[in-house]
Design an enzyme around this catalytic site. Sequence first.
Site, PDB file in Angstrom:
ATOM      1  N   LEU A 125      64.631  -2.786 -87.754  1.00  0.00           N
ATOM      2  CA  LEU A 125      63.966  -2.075 -88.859  1.00  0.00           C
ATOM      3  C   LEU A 125      64.954  -1.224 -89.656  1.00  0.00           C
ATOM      4  CD1 LEU A 125      60.623  -0.990 -87.140  1.00  0.00           C
ATOM      5  CD2 LEU A 125      60.996  -2.853 -88.776  1.00  0.00           C
ATOM      6  N   GLU A 177      66.992  -1.721 -78.268  1.00  0.00           N
ATOM      7  CA  GLU A 177      66.553  -0.337 -78.520  1.00  0.00           C
ATOM      8  C   GLU A 177      67.408   0.658 -77.752  1.00  0.00           C
ATOM      9  OE1 GLU A 177      64.782  -0.066 -80.997  1.00  0.00           O
ATOM     10  OE2 GLU A 177      63.969  -2.087 -81.050  1.00  0.00           O
ATOM     11  N   GLN A 200      66.339   5.991 -84.670  1.00  0.00           N
ATOM     12  CA  GLN A 200      66.033   5.404 -85.983  1.00  0.00           C
ATOM     13  C   GLN A 200      65.152   6.288 -86.857  1.00  0.00           C
ATOM     14  OE1 GLN A 200      64.836   1.538 -83.907  1.00  0.00           O
ATOM     15  NE2 GLN A 200      65.515   0.815 -85.905  1.00  0.00           N
TER      16      GLN A 200
HETATM   17 NI    NI Z   1      66.947  -1.835 -84.145  1.00  0.00          NI
END
Ligand code: NI
Length: 168
Positions: A93, A135, A51
């Site tokens: 996020l 994750e 990310q």
């Molecule tokens: Ni995520």
Amino acid sequence: MALLPILHYPDPRLKKVAKPVAVVDERVRKLVLDMAETMYEAPGVGLAATQVDVHEQIIVIDISETHDDLRVFINPKIVEASPETKLAEEGCLSVPGIYDYLERPQRIRVQALDVNGATFECEADGLLAVCIQHEMDHLTGRVFVDYLSQLKQSRIKSKMRKLERESA
Ligand code: NI
């Protein structure tokens, strides 16, 4: 420490597959600290290196209310997953403002390296199990919305594009 920019869905870099970390050294420990700071600032309960456009198998998680229970998983592997699954709401996020329900194994056993490069195993259920699996998906180039229907995915994509335009 430094805040790292978070990639937003549907950025194609979120689809990259992360490589295992070869050596857990100072560079990796610095990245872990920066990722933790970025996650706390967001705020979020988990962040994968993918990310922040680093394609190495590193995730940070803190599901505590008090933000003082940082968990770091380097080169994580799920060594056991319960046959029982659980439906839980997830957000990300990289997909701000979008939440939806996904079904995943309820309990998992994970093996990983810690920030000193030592192997450890841990059992997780509830929110922690959801978080680790979410994750770890990022490390294989998968975002939680990829599990949703095509219709939902295209709606989310257009919502995200609109957000990007508004913030540009
Ligand atoms: Ni995520």
